[in-house]
Structure formats: C-alpha cells, structure tokens
Design a protein around this motif. Structure first.
Motif, PDB file in Angstrom:
ATOM      1  N   ALA A 148       0.818  -1.211   0.000  1.00 40.20           N
ATOM      2  CA  ALA A 148       0.000   0.000   0.000  1.00 40.20           C
ATOM      3  C   ALA A 148       0.852   1.262   0.000  1.00 40.20           C
ATOM      4  N   LEU A 149       1.993   1.229   0.688  1.00 40.01           N
ATOM      5  CA  LEU A 149       2.871   2.398   0.685  1.00 40.01           C
ATOM      6  C   LEU A 149       3.564   2.546  -0.672  1.00 40.01           C
ATOM      7  N   LEU A 150       4.104   1.454  -1.186  1.00 38.76           N
ATOM      8  CA  LEU A 150       4.786   1.533  -2.477  1.00 38.76           C
ATOM      9  C   LEU A 150       3.831   1.911  -3.605  1.00 38.76           C
ATOM     10  N   TRP A 151       2.583   1.454  -3.525  1.00 40.80           N
ATOM     11  CA  TRP A 151       1.630   1.772  -4.596  1.00 40.80           C
ATOM     12  C   TRP A 151       1.344   3.276  -4.644  1.00 40.80           C
ATOM     13  N   ARG A 152       1.266   3.914  -3.504  1.00 42.83           N
ATOM     14  CA  ARG A 152       1.064   5.367  -3.496  1.00 42.83           C
ATOM     15  C   ARG A 152       2.234   6.077  -4.180  1.00 42.83           C
ATOM     16  N   LEU A 153       3.449   5.570  -3.987  1.00 43.14           N
ATOM     17  CA  LEU A 153       4.603   6.125  -4.688  1.00 43.14           C
ATOM     18  C   LEU A 153       4.517   5.826  -6.185  1.00 43.14           C
ATOM     19  N   HIS A 154       4.075   4.627  -6.519  1.00 42.24           N
ATOM     20  CA  HIS A 154       3.927   4.235  -7.916  1.00 42.24           C
ATOM     21  C   HIS A 154       2.961   5.173  -8.641  1.00 42.24           C
ATOM     22  N   LEU A 155       1.903   5.539  -7.987  1.00 44.60           N
ATOM     23  CA  LEU A 155       0.929   6.437  -8.604  1.00 44.60           C
ATOM     24  C   LEU A 155       1.526   7.800  -8.915  1.00 44.60           C
ATOM     25  N   GLU A 156       2.540   8.172  -8.164  1.00 43.33           N
ATOM     26  CA  GLU A 156       3.203   9.461  -8.395  1.00 43.33           C
ATOM     27  C   GLU A 156       4.413   9.326  -9.314  1.00 43.33           C
ATOM     28  N   ALA A 185     -10.152 -11.254  -0.393  1.00 39.86           N
ATOM     29  CA  ALA A 185      -9.965 -10.454  -1.604  1.00 39.86           C
ATOM     30  C   ALA A 185      -9.106  -9.225  -1.370  1.00 39.86           C
ATOM     31  N   PHE A 186      -9.138  -8.682  -0.171  1.00 39.06           N
ATOM     32  CA  PHE A 186      -8.338  -7.497   0.140  1.00 39.06           C
ATOM     33  C   PHE A 186      -6.849  -7.815   0.006  1.00 39.06           C
ATOM     34  N   ASN A 187      -6.454  -9.013   0.412  1.00 36.15           N
ATOM     35  CA  ASN A 187      -5.071  -9.439   0.224  1.00 36.15           C
ATOM     36  C   ASN A 187      -4.733  -9.592  -1.259  1.00 36.15           C
ATOM     37  N   ASP A 188      -5.672 -10.138  -2.029  1.00 34.12           N
ATOM     38  CA  ASP A 188      -5.437 -10.326  -3.458  1.00 34.12           C
ATOM     39  C   ASP A 188      -5.093  -9.002  -4.130  1.00 34.12           C
ATOM     40  N   MET A 189      -5.814  -7.944  -3.774  1.00 32.23           N
ATOM     41  CA  MET A 189      -5.558  -6.643  -4.381  1.00 32.23           C
ATOM     42  C   MET A 189      -4.104  -6.214  -4.167  1.00 32.23           C
ATOM     43  N   HIS A 190      -3.611  -6.398  -2.954  1.00 30.46           N
ATOM     44  CA  HIS A 190      -2.249  -5.950  -2.656  1.00 30.46           C
ATOM     45  C   HIS A 190      -1.203  -6.857  -3.302  1.00 30.46           C
ATOM     46  N   ALA A 191      -1.535  -8.126  -3.483  1.00 22.60           N
ATOM     47  CA  ALA A 191      -0.637  -9.000  -4.236  1.00 22.60           C
ATOM     48  C   ALA A 191      -0.547  -8.527  -5.689  1.00 22.60           C
ATOM     49  N   VAL A 192      -1.684  -8.182  -6.273  1.00 23.68           N
ATOM     50  CA  VAL A 192      -1.692  -7.687  -7.657  1.00 23.68           C
ATOM     51  C   VAL A 192      -0.915  -6.378  -7.761  1.00 23.68           C
ATOM     52  N   MET A 193      -1.071  -5.485  -6.798  1.00 18.69           N
ATOM     53  CA  MET A 193      -0.262  -4.261  -6.780  1.00 18.69           C
ATOM     54  C   MET A 193       1.232  -4.600  -6.830  1.00 18.69           C
ATOM     55  N   SER A 194       1.629  -5.584  -6.030  1.00 21.82           N
ATOM     56  CA  SER A 194       3.037  -5.955  -5.954  1.00 21.82           C
ATOM     57  C   SER A 194       3.528  -6.520  -7.273  1.00 21.82           C
ATOM     58  N   TYR A 195       2.731  -7.364  -7.898  1.00 18.22           N
ATOM     59  CA  TYR A 195       3.128  -7.926  -9.185  1.00 18.22           C
ATOM     60  C   TYR A 195       3.241  -6.836 -10.245  1.00 18.22           C
ATOM     61  N   VAL A 196       2.265  -5.947 -10.283  1.00 19.71           N
ATOM     62  CA  VAL A 196       2.296  -4.863 -11.273  1.00 19.71           C
ATOM     63  C   VAL A 196       3.483  -3.944 -11.009  1.00 19.71           C
ATOM     64  N   ALA A 226      -6.127   4.059  -1.378  1.00 17.73           N
ATOM     65  CA  ALA A 226      -5.234   3.698  -2.485  1.00 17.73           C
ATOM     66  C   ALA A 226      -6.029   3.440  -3.760  1.00 17.73           C
ATOM     67  N   VAL A 227      -7.207   2.838  -3.615  1.00 18.22           N
ATOM     68  CA  VAL A 227      -8.060   2.583  -4.775  1.00 18.22           C
ATOM     69  C   VAL A 227      -8.605   3.896  -5.316  1.00 18.22           C
ATOM     70  N   GLN A 228      -9.057   4.773  -4.435  1.00 21.54           N
ATOM     71  CA  GLN A 228      -9.599   6.060  -4.870  1.00 21.54           C
ATOM     72  C   GLN A 228      -8.523   6.905  -5.555  1.00 21.54           C
ATOM     73  N   LYS A 229      -7.301   6.844  -5.037  1.00 19.45           N
ATOM     74  CA  LYS A 229      -6.209   7.591  -5.664  1.00 19.45           C
ATOM     75  C   LYS A 229      -5.849   7.001  -7.020  1.00 19.45           C
ATOM     76  N   THR A 230      -5.961   5.690  -7.167  1.00 21.65           N
ATOM     77  CA  THR A 230      -5.727   5.058  -8.465  1.00 21.65           C
ATOM     78  C   THR A 230      -6.738   5.547  -9.486  1.00 21.65           C
ATOM     79  N   LEU A 231      -7.983   5.631  -9.079  1.00 26.76           N
ATOM     80  CA  LEU A 231      -9.040   6.146  -9.961  1.00 26.76           C
ATOM     81  C   LEU A 231      -8.751   7.586 -10.360  1.00 26.76           C
ATOM     82  N   LEU A 232      -8.417   8.425  -9.405  1.00 29.39           N
ATOM     83  CA  LEU A 232      -8.152   9.831  -9.708  1.00 29.39           C
ATOM     84  C   LEU A 232      -6.951   9.974 -10.645  1.00 29.39           C
TER      85      LEU A 232
END
Length: 471
Positions: free
Chosen positions: A276-284, A309-320, A397-403
């Motif tokens: 979740a922390l790295l994904w926020r950096l990824h978005l920037e 499913a909440f864990n799945d989302m973060h696994a997908v973030m990591s793979y991406v 993190a999801v809302q920021k991805t959308l924005l």
C-alpha cells in the motif's frame, strides 16, 4: 465452574488454564505475540477447554493467512468431535457456532453471532475483539461503531480493559465519520493505557481522515516508545507514519520507514502495508522496482488459494509494481474461476466478485497504461469499495488510483469531480491541492495550477514549519 477476569462463567478448564486464558486475552488486547503462547498453555493444561479452543481458532482465522486457517480448521474440528456440545452453556455454545461460521467462510454470519453474544454478555472481551476484527474485514463502519458502543455501558471505570474497549470504540467512531468524538475517546483510551496500540491507531486514523498530518507525526513521535516495538501491530502504525510523510511530500522519510520496518514484513497484513505504501509512490511515478521485486516474491504462496480479496488486491499491486503483469493476470484468472462456482455463505466469494476482481483488473490496466479501463472499472464501484474490507485510509489507495487514471487518461470531467470531492472533505490535504494543480495544468490554466501548488506548500509549512515541501 470458575469465572474469567471479566466475571464470565468458564467450563472445562483448570484454574491454571483459566489463568493462561486471562493472560491470553490481555495479550490479545495489547496485540502482543505472547497471545499465542498463552493460548497454547491454556490448552496444554486443559485440552478440551471450550473457550481455550475458541480463542485458538479465532487466532488462526483472523490473521487472513490460508495456512493458519487450515490448521485452525483441523484443530477445531477435532475438538468438536471430542466433546458433547449440548452440554455447553449458552455463551460457549454460541462461540462454537460463531467459530464454525468463520471456518466455513461466512464472515457475516460469524459477525452476527458474535453480536448476539455481545448483547447477552457485553463483558465478553473475546467476542468484542473478534467481532471488531470481523467488522473491519468486511468494511462495516456502522457495526464497527455500534458493536462496541452497545457494550460500553457494562464496563466500569475501574475495569483494567476499559481503555482497550474505548480504543476499539474510537476506531469504530472514526470509520463511521465521527471524528471529534473519535479523537476524544481515543485520547482517553491511551490515557488509561499508554501501550494501547489500537487506541493509538484510532488517534492516527482520526488525524489521517481530517488531513491533520502534522498532528499525526507529532503524536507518533511523542509516543514512539509506546507503539513502535513489542507488538504484532507496530508495522501497521509505522505505515501510518509513512502516509503522513507522503502527505508532507517527504518521500525519503517514507522510504526510510519502508526499508527499516515494512520491507521485513512476513505476515499478510504486513505485506499489505508494504504494498500500500509503495503503490502510493507508484501512482506518483516513483520507480521502486527493486523494492517491488522483493515484495512480489513474498506473495505467491499466500494467495495460492482464495481466502481474502483485500489481500489479493495488494498482491496484484506488488506484481504490477515489479513488472510481473503475467503473474497478476494469473491470479485474476484463478479468482475468475473461483467466483464461477456457487459458494453459499462464503463471504469472500461475494467480495471477490463485486469488488476484488474489478479492482485487481483496474490495477493491471493501470500498469499497462490503459487509464480509460481503470476509470471504467473503478468509477461505478467507488462508493462500495468498503465491501471487501479495510479502513478508509487503506481503501484510499483505490480512490487515488481512480483519480490518477482520470488525470492521465484525459477524463477531465471525472477528475474535476473527484478532486472537488476530496478538497471539500479535506481542504488541508496537500495531496488534494497538488491534484487540483495537475488538473489545472491539463486544462491549460497555469495561474490556477500555481495557486493550487502554493496552497499545497503553504499547508505543509503551516503543519510542519521546519519542513520544506516536496511535489
């Protein structure tokens, strides 16, 4: 028949087993790893101790780890086969039913059964704690508030665990949007018990939701010895510290936290925080490939089969984030097969179908630069993201991805609405004003962009006078 520390009748346990059970509940409320040892000691003293077996099962199920759940299922099944459940008193029988519902994957029924226990026995600390976690896993903010609120009148000022109950209540108040009351109750909880990491967590959540990142940093700094070590929750509170640092534009500080604390996480909930922390950096646009690679390596066995499913989302973030799109797609394909099979009463199946899969597909689309698909996938479900659990802060993190997708994909109408929503809820958030600036840039309004950036910088300077704003 004997009684536990909260005055509730206990059967099938020696005096030594009850002492270990009481200590286990205390360790659980403090989020300390010693809870496992104490729970094990209680069962070593009295193997068929009903509440000891119930506690052990909850501990295995609430980690959201597949292997822990498998072990808990086998042990609890063996316990049930050894005893005559009809001889159990009503409270213990109700707990057995609640555990079995959770073992069967029915989070909602488990939460409802625990709620019935709390109404009848409001001083059952285990029912409160387990129910509180179920409400968190299902994103039920109203129940997070009212499950604990409905029991509070049964707790006295001299109860040793009153502060912990108040800490749970404060978090529920925050998730339900009662920020002033949440802060008041959370500060009282920590006053009663300075080492109540869940109470401290409620304070920092309240500050996060109000955009008070300066207050959050100062609060955590002042109490760093109370929350930063000695529990299995310290990594999550460090994650909150990282969020505050990002809001202040201090990326080096956030990465220092990541490298010194989050990168070493092993449990699912710790890997979630890291992603979740790295994904926020990824978005920037911050490339953290090596950090992502190490994190992605930790996920495969933890999501080898569907569980949460909440864990799945973060696994997908990591793979991406690691550039392993094929791994992300394989995980999504496995979940698509999973939801095709009817699974009555399995909460995760509905979570995956309604929220988990659209979010995971959107994250992959973002990784591919297909921003139009991200908006198409996330915009229709943005007001029900809570259905697959987590807190408002985590789901942001999801809302920021959308924005970010709306901005990058030229969906200026959607971006305008999303930025307007955020600014009017949290006008003191530098992030929100920086996104206003990005939108103004896209519209060619340089003056508005400069004004928004100046506003963001001013907010950082006001909150942290000695900090030079980033961004």
């Amino acid at each position: 028949m004997t009684h536990d520390q909260h005055g509730l009748a206990i059967t099938g346990a020696s005096a030594a087993a009850v002492r270990h059970y009481d200590r286990a509940i205390d360790e659980l409320l403090h989020f300390r790893v010693e809870v496992d040892a104490e729970a094990g000691a209680a069962l070593a003293e009295s193997p068929d101790f009903p509440m000891g077996n119930v506690l052990s099962a909850y501990l295995g199920l609430l980690t959201t780890e597949v292997e822990d759940a498998r072990t808990a299922r086998a042990r609890f099944g063996a316990f049930r086969r050894r005893i005559d459940e009809t001889s159990l008193p009503p409270r213990e029988r109700a707990h057995v039913a609640a555990v079995q519902a959770l073992l069967d994957g029915d989070f909602l029924r488990c939460g409802a059964l625990l709620g019935e226990i709390t109404v009848a026995w409001p001083r059952d600390a285990l029912a409160l704690a387990a129910g509180h976690q179920i409400d968190f896993f299902t994103g039920d903010s109203r129940s997070l508030r009212d499950r604990i609120g409905g029991a509070l009148s049964a707790w006295r000022d001299d109860d040793r665990h009153l502060g912990h109950v108040l800490g749970m209540y404060a978090f529920g108040l925050e998730e339900a949007g009662h920020y002033d009351r949440s802060e008041e109750v959370a500060l009282r909880a920590v006053e009663l018990n300075p080492h109540d990491v869940w109470g401290i967590h409620a304070v920092v959540h309240t500050y996060e939701m109000q955009g008070r990142f300066g207050d959050g940093l100062r609060y955590l700094d002042a109490r760093v010895g109370d929350w930063s070590t000695g529990t299995f929750f310290n990594i999550h509170n460090w994650w909150h510290y990282g969020l505050y640092a990002l809001e202040a534009g201090d990326v080096p500080r956030a990465l220092t936290i990541y490298d010194s604390v989050l990168a070493d996480g092993q449990a699912c909930m710790e890997l979630v925080d890291a992603a979740a922390l790295l994904w926020r950096l990824h978005l920037e646009g911050s490339d953290q490939h090596e950090r992502w690679r190490a994190l992605a390596d930790a996920w495969p066995r933890r999501v080898a089969e569907p569980f949460y499913a909440f864990n799945d989302m973060h696994a997908v973030m990591s793979y991406v984030g690691a550039g392993r799109i094929a791994d992300a797609e394989r995980l999504i394909t496995s979940r698509e097969s999973y939801v095709l099979e009817p699974r009555p009463g399995v909460t995760n199946r509905d979570m995956t179908l309604r929220v988990g899969l659209p979010v995971c597909r959107a994250i992959v689309a973002f990784g591919r630069g297909d921003y139009a698909s991200v908006v198409d996938l996330l915009y229709p479900i943005r007001h029900r993201i809570n259905e697959f659990g987590g807190s408002h802060a985590q789901r942001d993190a999801v809302q920021k991805t959308l924005l970010e997708a709306a901005l990058r994909g030229g969906r200026r109408d959607v971006a305008r609405a999303l930025v307007s929503e955020r600014i009017n809820v949290r006008p003191c958030s530098p992030y929100n004003w920086l996104k206003q600036a990005a939108l103004a840039d896209a519209l060619g309004d340089r003056a508005a962009a400069a004004t928004a950036r100046h506003r963001a910088g001013g907010l950082v300077r006001a909150a942290l006078p000695d900090t030079t704003p980033g961004g």
